[in-house]
Motif scaffolding. Structure first.
Motif, PDB file in Angstrom:
ATOM      1  N   ILE A 133       0.841  -1.207   0.000  1.00  0.00           N
ATOM      2  CA  ILE A 133       0.000   0.000   0.000  1.00  0.00           C
ATOM      3  C   ILE A 133       0.870   1.249   0.000  1.00  0.00           C
ATOM      4  O   ILE A 133       0.641   2.195  -0.765  1.00  0.00           O
ATOM      5  CB  ILE A 133      -0.950   0.015   1.221  1.00  0.00           C
ATOM      6  CG1 ILE A 133      -1.943  -1.146   1.137  1.00  0.00           C
ATOM      7  CG2 ILE A 133      -1.709   1.329   1.290  1.00  0.00           C
ATOM      8  CD1 ILE A 133      -2.828  -1.268   2.358  1.00  0.00           C
ATOM      9  N   LEU A 136       2.394   1.659  -3.281  1.00  0.00           N
ATOM     10  CA  LEU A 136       1.398   2.073  -4.277  1.00  0.00           C
ATOM     11  C   LEU A 136       1.166   3.580  -4.186  1.00  0.00           C
ATOM     12  O   LEU A 136       1.114   4.283  -5.201  1.00  0.00           O
ATOM     13  CB  LEU A 136       0.089   1.320  -4.040  1.00  0.00           C
ATOM     14  CG  LEU A 136      -0.978   1.506  -5.104  1.00  0.00           C
ATOM     15  CD1 LEU A 136      -0.543   0.881  -6.417  1.00  0.00           C
ATOM     16  CD2 LEU A 136      -2.305   0.899  -4.660  1.00  0.00           C
ATOM     17  N   ILE A 137       1.038   4.069  -2.967  1.00  0.00           N
ATOM     18  CA  ILE A 137       0.757   5.497  -2.778  1.00  0.00           C
ATOM     19  C   ILE A 137       1.918   6.349  -3.273  1.00  0.00           C
ATOM     20  O   ILE A 137       1.725   7.423  -3.832  1.00  0.00           O
ATOM     21  CB  ILE A 137       0.427   5.777  -1.294  1.00  0.00           C
ATOM     22  CG1 ILE A 137      -0.963   5.213  -0.974  1.00  0.00           C
ATOM     23  CG2 ILE A 137       0.475   7.266  -0.984  1.00  0.00           C
ATOM     24  CD1 ILE A 137      -1.349   5.280   0.466  1.00  0.00           C
ATOM     25  N   SER A 138       3.127   5.852  -3.078  1.00  0.00           N
ATOM     26  CA  SER A 138       4.265   6.679  -3.490  1.00  0.00           C
ATOM     27  C   SER A 138       4.715   6.383  -4.924  1.00  0.00           C
ATOM     28  O   SER A 138       5.679   6.959  -5.398  1.00  0.00           O
ATOM     29  CB  SER A 138       5.426   6.506  -2.514  1.00  0.00           C
ATOM     30  OG  SER A 138       5.842   5.166  -2.507  1.00  0.00           O
ATOM     31  N   SER A 139       3.983   5.516  -5.619  1.00  0.00           N
ATOM     32  CA  SER A 139       4.397   5.192  -6.993  1.00  0.00           C
ATOM     33  C   SER A 139       4.224   6.388  -7.908  1.00  0.00           C
ATOM     34  O   SER A 139       3.245   7.107  -7.829  1.00  0.00           O
ATOM     35  CB  SER A 139       3.595   3.999  -7.523  1.00  0.00           C
ATOM     36  OG  SER A 139       2.241   4.339  -7.678  1.00  0.00           O
ATOM     37  N   SER A 141       5.502   6.117 -11.360  1.00  0.00           N
ATOM     38  CA  SER A 141       5.626   5.702 -12.752  1.00  0.00           C
ATOM     39  C   SER A 141       4.787   4.452 -12.969  1.00  0.00           C
ATOM     40  O   SER A 141       4.382   3.780 -12.026  1.00  0.00           O
ATOM     41  CB  SER A 141       7.090   5.406 -13.101  1.00  0.00           C
ATOM     42  OG  SER A 141       7.513   4.254 -12.409  1.00  0.00           O
ATOM     43  N   LYS A 142       4.535   4.185 -14.216  1.00  0.00           N
ATOM     44  CA  LYS A 142       3.707   3.039 -14.567  1.00  0.00           C
ATOM     45  C   LYS A 142       4.293   1.739 -14.024  1.00  0.00           C
ATOM     46  O   LYS A 142       3.581   0.898 -13.490  1.00  0.00           O
ATOM     47  CB  LYS A 142       3.585   2.966 -16.091  1.00  0.00           C
ATOM     48  CG  LYS A 142       2.698   1.846 -16.572  1.00  0.00           C
ATOM     49  CD  LYS A 142       2.262   2.064 -18.007  1.00  0.00           C
ATOM     50  CE  LYS A 142       1.391   0.916 -18.469  1.00  0.00           C
ATOM     51  NZ  LYS A 142       0.592   1.269 -19.630  1.00  0.00           N
ATOM     52  N   HIS A 145       3.997   1.533 -10.243  1.00  0.00           N
ATOM     53  CA  HIS A 145       2.586   1.312  -9.925  1.00  0.00           C
ATOM     54  C   HIS A 145       2.179  -0.134 -10.148  1.00  0.00           C
ATOM     55  O   HIS A 145       1.536  -0.761  -9.320  1.00  0.00           O
ATOM     56  CB  HIS A 145       1.744   2.255 -10.799  1.00  0.00           C
ATOM     57  CG  HIS A 145       0.289   1.908 -10.827  1.00  0.00           C
ATOM     58  ND1 HIS A 145      -0.291   1.256 -11.890  1.00  0.00           N
ATOM     59  CD2 HIS A 145      -0.684   2.114  -9.929  1.00  0.00           C
ATOM     60  CE1 HIS A 145      -1.581   1.079 -11.626  1.00  0.00           C
ATOM     61  NE2 HIS A 145      -1.848   1.592 -10.458  1.00  0.00           N
ATOM     62  N   MET A 149       0.913  -2.615  -7.312  1.00  0.00           N
ATOM     63  CA  MET A 149      -0.461  -3.119  -7.434  1.00  0.00           C
ATOM     64  C   MET A 149      -0.475  -4.635  -7.390  1.00  0.00           C
ATOM     65  O   MET A 149      -1.282  -5.255  -6.704  1.00  0.00           O
ATOM     66  CB  MET A 149      -1.061  -2.600  -8.752  1.00  0.00           C
ATOM     67  CG  MET A 149      -2.474  -3.067  -9.037  1.00  0.00           C
ATOM     68  SD  MET A 149      -3.652  -2.617  -7.758  1.00  0.00           S
ATOM     69  CE  MET A 149      -3.716  -0.842  -8.021  1.00  0.00           C
ATOM     70  N   MET A 152       0.161  -5.759  -3.895  1.00  0.00           N
ATOM     71  CA  MET A 152      -0.978  -5.515  -3.015  1.00  0.00           C
ATOM     72  C   MET A 152      -2.087  -6.536  -3.250  1.00  0.00           C
ATOM     73  O   MET A 152      -2.808  -6.903  -2.333  1.00  0.00           O
ATOM     74  CB  MET A 152      -1.526  -4.101  -3.215  1.00  0.00           C
ATOM     75  CG  MET A 152      -2.502  -3.699  -2.124  1.00  0.00           C
ATOM     76  SD  MET A 152      -3.212  -2.070  -2.378  1.00  0.00           S
ATOM     77  CE  MET A 152      -4.351  -2.379  -3.705  1.00  0.00           C
ATOM     78  N   ARG A 153      -2.190  -6.996  -4.479  1.00  0.00           N
ATOM     79  CA  ARG A 153      -3.249  -7.940  -4.788  1.00  0.00           C
ATOM     80  C   ARG A 153      -2.826  -9.394  -4.575  1.00  0.00           C
ATOM     81  O   ARG A 153      -3.453 -10.309  -5.096  1.00  0.00           O
ATOM     82  CB  ARG A 153      -3.722  -7.740  -6.226  1.00  0.00           C
ATOM     83  CG  ARG A 153      -4.458  -6.412  -6.394  1.00  0.00           C
ATOM     84  CD  ARG A 153      -4.857  -6.182  -7.820  1.00  0.00           C
ATOM     85  NE  ARG A 153      -5.823  -7.172  -8.290  1.00  0.00           N
ATOM     86  CZ  ARG A 153      -7.134  -7.126  -8.033  1.00  0.00           C
ATOM     87  NH1 ARG A 153      -7.614  -6.168  -7.312  1.00  0.00           N
ATOM     88  NH2 ARG A 153      -7.937  -8.051  -8.498  1.00  0.00           N
ATOM     89  N   VAL A 248       4.488  13.003 -16.484  1.00  0.00           N
ATOM     90  CA  VAL A 248       3.770  12.510 -15.317  1.00  0.00           C
ATOM     91  C   VAL A 248       2.861  13.558 -14.705  1.00  0.00           C
ATOM     92  O   VAL A 248       2.135  13.272 -13.789  1.00  0.00           O
ATOM     93  CB  VAL A 248       4.718  11.979 -14.226  1.00  0.00           C
ATOM     94  CG1 VAL A 248       5.392  10.710 -14.696  1.00  0.00           C
ATOM     95  CG2 VAL A 248       5.713  13.026 -13.820  1.00  0.00           C
TER      96      VAL A 248
END
Lengths: 457, 457
Positions: A133, A136-139, A141-142, A145, A149, A152-153, A248
């Motif tokens: 998490i 993810l929040i600090s991502s 770039s693609k 991210h 992600m 996290m999943r 970005v």
């Protein structure tokens, strides 16, 4: 970090600080609905989970704000506890008044990542998912991210968890053998155990190896531009940045903290290391005086070695490259040689350079697109990993230990050590694997992880 | 400002910009649910209003984020249209990806205040209530918050609207008389009309007068500290600021942009005007050279005139005060005389100063609390208004015109002008009153109002 009482009802601002159209304040814990009923204009006792209702927040008779309240009843919430989310007007004054009010009614301000910690402790996510998490929040770039992600999943932690479960079964069988040690039975099939160990070993080593790539995706690729003062370093940097630095943030109004010059190419972030010391020096690159500045470029993953084609002979350039490679390029660094000012010299004459680098004109922006493609390909060539990539230093460290631990178990089996010693070694592996998913944790471990979260998450 | 198509489905980030635990993206318009169904993992067609559901936002096969979606079906939403609120992870990258995705699917980025504009156009709020939203969001003190909240919840505009309706009835009756002009009937009781005009006049004048106070509550009270270089101006400022400047940000992590030194006393914000020109001058206050700097303190509502008791005789001080009052204090400014360094002189000897100011020691912080009480009382003494206070320049300007317009109607009645002229004058009053509540608007008017809103509101 010492954890505060997990029984407390906690509150925090979950949206970014400052003024905005709306702000969201989150409240989680067993007293959530009791507190809301004391400050909200409507009784929410009968309101079902996952409903939003409109009303006012009151401090006594004074109306603090008209708000929208979202209700999540345990266990169907992010933390697994009762949660209320207050969507209020985004005035800092109102945010503070509401937080103060909730605190006065018995909530306390959440610590960093405390909502996520509770999600983990209540079994809503495993530890590696929870850690994702924050990534993810600090991502930015693609690529960063995508990796966050995926983690996290579930990502690799579900696989790790499954392998650990299989190994746990073997450990139990071997421990059971100990109870029957006088009968010399073997409940745990040694061949199957070896196969499983190989399987874990392969997975773990692949994950360990993926870290180099994963870390690059998460933190960006550090790039140093090195060259003599007249080589055109800042012109090159500008040529690289000018077109792409806005990628970005092309939506009006989005901002980001730019602490260094970065570009995102093909979803991968490249960070240009401040090599001011090298840029400013009047020494040529082979001199002793510049060594100090070179310490900085040890941090680079990619080094752009830039030469001015004008007035420098091919053999001089080749000699300098050779010297530089020997002295300054580490094993895990990529060197890209660039021959600048191709617009001013006859490139066709410089046949000796053709195969060892790229002719560019930083000033005219020529071949800059080719350079960008090379930058991307050098990062991607590091590995052909799919989404399952380790980006977390903690995971990387543990995985390395797991690899060593499995080797120890294997060695033990080869040496036919006794079942009790074998069981002990396997337990060590199990503990390490459990630290990744959080099946094994300590307060210290959790404290370190969640201290890096933001408040409100 | 030219308005964009009100039929478009609009989207915007509604939470403050930057990174946070969560961010909220709002989508409003007739295509809202169609667009959501194209990007959300669940079909929301059957989901009732005011429900929140968990799912993923997808760009094709790629998962952008796990989100919580709130559904509001028209007309039961802020804008009166179909609304979806996407509560996503607060990464700027994710925010941008989702906004881009919504735009690709047919939404457009909302203009400033466009959600509020739609709320007004769809009759969810009157214009003055809508305007209060912007004030509410930017409120930084208890007083500013209270006034904005009162206005948003109806405030004086409901009263204005009711009075306007009464006047409208009279206008209709008078216009009806015109149809029967040859019969010389009088449907509109002139006595009742005069009473109503008096009632409106009284209300409007009271509101006009409240603006001085209201503006102060909304924007803070500008205060200038004036005095000779050795009088202790910065010591006094520090004494005032040190204890109280943190009051509005005592919750960890809240920040605000401080563009000037401010304190909040008893819920009222005091802003200290940068009188650096006066602070730095070596001239004494009566000289010509300082006049220029004094231009600045014309903006002050309260002037603190500071004297050093040491080495200055009472009669000199009194003379300087008299000169200053005459030359530099405007009618609407409050002057407070302060005699500093009371710790260094025998205050009892300075009987002549006793009744014209306050003895203080800025350095030792003595009598600073008394000074604060005086500051608050000087603001509150301006009026004894209840919550119904006008804070909006636009309202103030219109109300002044309404007062003049009513006077014209009254004069006409005194002069027994004909019914058609009377009806015209009343129509003018009606139009002006309608501009406050928005019953009468133009695109220009709306453009000006909403241009000052933030995007996402």
């Amino acid at each position: 970090m010492k954890f505060q009482n997990p029984e407390d009802t906690i509150c925090a601002l979950s949206t970014p600080q400052g003024m905005g159209a709306i702000a969201v304040i989150r409240l989680s814990g067993s007293d959530t609905f009791k507190i809301i009923n004391e400050v909200f204009s409507r009784d929410i006792t009968e309101i079902p989970s996952h409903k939003v209702i409109f009303g006012t927040i009151k401090d006594g008779e004074e109306i603090i704000d008209e708000i929208v309240l979202s209700i999540y009843r345990n266990p169907n919430s992010f933390t697994g506890e009762d949660i209320a989310e207050i969507s209020c007007h985004g005035s800092t004054y109102i945010q503070e008044r509401i937080l103060n009010l909730l605190i006065n009614k018995g909530a306390r301000l959440a610590g960093p990542g405390e909502f996520s910690l509770r999600a983990f402790l209540n079994g809503k996510m495993d530890l590696s998912q929870t850690e994702a998490i924050a990534d993810l929040i600090s991502s930015r770039s693609k690529a960063a991210h995508k990796v966050a992600m995926n983690q996290m999943r579930g990502g690799f932690s579900q696989e790790i968890s499954a392998l650990r479960q299989e190994l746990l079964n073997f450990a139990s069988l071997i421990e059971l053998e100990l109870d029957f040690s006088e009968e010399d039975v073997e409940f745990a099939d040694r061949k199957e155990l070896t196969d499983l160990l190989d399987k874990i070993d392969k997975k773990v080593n692949s994950l360990v190896a993926s870290f180099q790539y994963g870390n690059v995706l998460k933190s960006g690729v550090p790039v140093a531009i090195v060259g003599a003062p007249n080589a055109g370093k800042s012109t090159l940097l500008n040529a690289l940045l000018n077109e792409d630095r806005a990628i970005v943030s092309d939506i009006a109004g989005t901002t980001r903290d730019t602490v260094e010059d970065t570009i995102v190419l093909d979803g991968i972030e490249f960070r240009f290391i401040d090599t001011a010391g090298i840029r400013d020096t009047k020494d040529s690159i082979e001199t002793e005086g510049i060594r100090k500045a070179f310490e900085k470029i040890k941090k680079a993953r990619i080094i752009l070695l830039l030469f001015d084609l004008e007035g420098v002979r091919d053999d001089e350039i080749i000699e300098q490259i050779s010297l530089f490679e020997k002295k300054s390029v580490q094993e895990d660094q990529e060197l890209i040689c660039l021959f600048n000012k191709s617009d001013k010299v006859k490139v066709d004459d410089r046949v000796n350079l053709k195969d060892i680098g790229l002719f560019i004109s930083a000033k005219k922006g020529e071949e800059i697109d080719d350079l960008k493609k090379i930058l991307v390909s050098r990062v991607k060539s590091v590995s052909s990993y799919d989404d399952t990539v380790v980006t977390n230093v903690r995971h990387h460290e543990i995985l390395k230990k797991v690899a060593a631990s499995i080797q120890k178990v294997k060695d033990g089996m080869d040496q036919q050590i006794t079942g009790d010693l074998l069981a002990m070694d396997i337990r060590e592996t199990l503990n390490l694997l459990g630290e990744i998913t959080g099946e094994i944790t300590t307060d210290d471990l959790l404290g370190n992880i969640f201290a890096n979260f933001c408040i409100g998450k």
